[in-house]
Write an enzyme that holds these catalytic residues in place. Structure first.
Site, PDB file in Angstrom:
ATOM      1  N   HIS A  20      48.326  40.917  36.573  1.00 20.91           N
ATOM      2  CA  HIS A  20      47.023  40.588  37.157  1.00 20.91           C
ATOM      3  C   HIS A  20      46.537  41.763  37.987  1.00 20.91           C
ATOM      4  CE1 HIS A  20      44.564  37.549  39.828  1.00 20.91           C
ATOM      5  NE2 HIS A  20      43.877  38.654  39.539  1.00 20.91           N
ATOM      6  N   HIS A  22      42.813  44.440  38.083  1.00 27.39           N
ATOM      7  CA  HIS A  22      41.495  44.766  37.524  1.00 27.39           C
ATOM      8  C   HIS A  22      41.348  46.284  37.587  1.00 27.39           C
ATOM      9  CE1 HIS A  22      40.277  40.477  37.927  1.00 27.39           C
ATOM     10  NE2 HIS A  22      41.150  40.522  38.922  1.00 27.39           N
ATOM     11  N   HIS A 200      41.085  32.938  36.599  1.00 30.52           N
ATOM     12  CA  HIS A 200      41.296  32.850  38.050  1.00 30.52           C
ATOM     13  C   HIS A 200      40.984  31.410  38.472  1.00 30.52           C
ATOM     14  CE1 HIS A 200      41.146  37.155  37.707  1.00 30.52           C
ATOM     15  NE2 HIS A 200      41.190  37.369  39.005  1.00 30.52           N
ATOM     16  N   GLU A 203      42.023  30.238  43.900  1.00 30.65           N
ATOM     17  CA  GLU A 203      42.114  31.365  44.854  1.00 30.65           C
ATOM     18  C   GLU A 203      41.390  30.902  46.126  1.00 30.65           C
ATOM     19  OE1 GLU A 203      39.964  34.850  43.584  1.00 30.65           O
ATOM     20  OE2 GLU A 203      40.913  36.167  45.063  1.00 30.65           O
ATOM     21  N   ASP A 281      46.200  42.687  41.977  1.00 32.69           N
ATOM     22  CA  ASP A 281      44.795  42.297  41.871  1.00 32.69           C
ATOM     23  C   ASP A 281      43.887  43.535  41.821  1.00 32.69           C
ATOM     24  OD1 ASP A 281      42.865  40.391  41.491  1.00 32.69           O
ATOM     25  OD2 ASP A 281      42.839  39.633  43.555  1.00 32.69           O
ATOM     26  N   ASP A 282      43.605  44.107  42.987  1.00 31.36           N
ATOM     27  CA  ASP A 282      42.703  45.267  43.080  1.00 31.36           C
ATOM     28  C   ASP A 282      43.366  46.287  44.009  1.00 31.36           C
ATOM     29  OD1 ASP A 282      40.143  44.118  41.715  1.00 31.36           O
ATOM     30  OD2 ASP A 282      40.861  42.553  43.047  1.00 31.36           O
TER      31      ASP A 282
END
Ligand code: ADE
Ligand code: ZN
Length: 348
Positions: A20, A22, A200, A203, A281-282
């Site tokens: 996961h 991006h 997603h 969250e 994630d990021d």
């Protein structure tokens, strides 16, 4: 008996998958400035340091605003190539052996960037980096849930020429007010076309969204899934069906999903036999790549070696790799552990 230094060394070196992340969330401030200059785009920050300083968020929306703004600098195939390559080179240092990476083409299409620029740039970089880093990869397309279902269908048609280069489809963006049920027809169609599916859910959104993702959309795994923690029946279902949760502890902390990492549900879920995984994630926006997410979680939740080995195994089991490849990676983990603890016994 084990110092934090030894534990961190174990974390960094244990073979792991990241499921996961991006790609647009992995653009480091320096890369952002390089791409802006290359494409003659004026950023509203003076320097990479000033941009990094802007990375303080109240919630998911305040982060998404900045994330989508940053997407503006990606214009050419080379830009997508460079960002993808940089991510894979970086996570090689974190013991990542397999990475499944999202990109959300709608952020670029709206700037007039053609779909083939996005797809060809990322795919070429994944192919090349597989050779140079030895990391196996899977490419995931993410649709925006704050847009319409019709927009998701349009995206699906656009990406079909690359169908064989994709490992699956997902969905991200502003969660609250955009439940999985809004995309029931879209997911049905993606399923009919044979894609692996993830979304997603849970969250910021309620438990109900996780339930909908599983029961209405029939996804193979859930990205985040935190709020499933509030519903014992749902936890049982996740465990019975062995649906992987791709959790992102540092992201959750910095987007105020939790107030302290010690509250993160991942350890309790792990103890309930739910196939939890740890992801970034990021990584640029949260200043933490995957191993840093592991380290901070281990420290705050007192994860044991046994639990960490389970997390590493879950990361491959939860991937969209073929079964024999999963088995090979799990053997790699076992061999790594044999070697790690044998050395450790000798050292003491
Ligand atoms: N896109 C990138 N990161 C995301 C997140 N944490 N939630 C939803 N959409 C995202
Ligand atoms: Zn995400």
């Amino acid at each position: 008996m084990y110092t934090q230094e030894i534990i961190n060394d174990f974390i960094i070196r244990i073979p792991k998958a990241e499921l996961h992340m991006h790609l647009e969330g992995s653009i480091e401030p320096k890369m952002m400035f390089k791409l802006a200059e290359r494409n003659k785009i004026k950023l509203r920050w003076e320097s990479p340091e000033a941009l990094r300083e802007a990375y303080h968020f109240n919630n998911l929306q305040s982060f998404l605003d900045l994330l989508f703004e940053g997407c503006n600098v990606l214009r050419t195939e080379q830009d997508f190539y460079d960002v993808t390559e940089a991510y894979l080179n970086r996570v090689k240092l974190d013991g990542v052996r397999h990475a499944e990476a999202f990109i959300g083409p709608q952020s670029f299409l709206q700037n007039g960037v053609p779909i083939d620029v996005v797809m060809n740039g990322v795919i070429q970089a994944l192919k090349d980096a597989e050779k140079t880093t030895g990391i196996t990869t899977g490419f995931l397309i993410s649709a925006h849930r704050h847009r319409t279902e019709a927009a998701a269908f349009e995206l699906l048609e656009l990406i079909m020429p690359w169908r064989d280069q994709l490992v699956g489809l997902g969905m991200g963006g502003a969660e609250v007010g955009n439940p999985p049920s809004k995309f029931q027809q879209y997911f049905k169609e993606c399923h009919a076309r044979g894609f692996n599916l993830t979304i997603h859910a849970g969250e910021e959104g309620p438990t109900e969204y996780v339930r909908e993702a599983i029961n209405l959309l029939g996804v193979d795994r859930i990205d985040h899934g935190n709020t499933a923690m509030r519903d014992p029946e749902l936890l049982q279902q996740l465990s019975d069906k062995q649906i992987a949760l791709t959790m992102c502890p540092v992201s959750n902390l910095l987007l105020n999903v939790i107030t302290d990492l010690s509250e993160h549900p991942l350890r309790i879920m792990l103890q309930k036999n739910i196939p939890v995984t740890i992801n970034s994630d990021d990584p640029s926006y949260f200043n933490a790549y995957v191993a840093e997410n592991w380290i901070q979680s281990q420290m705050k939740l007192s994860l044991t070696f046994e639990e960490m080995i389970q997390l590493a195994k879950n990361s491959f089991q939860g991937s969209f790799l073929p079964l024999p490849r999963k088995a090979q990676y799990i053997t790699e983990i076992e061999n790594f552990c044999l070697d790690f603890f044998r050395r450790d016994i000798r050292a003491n």
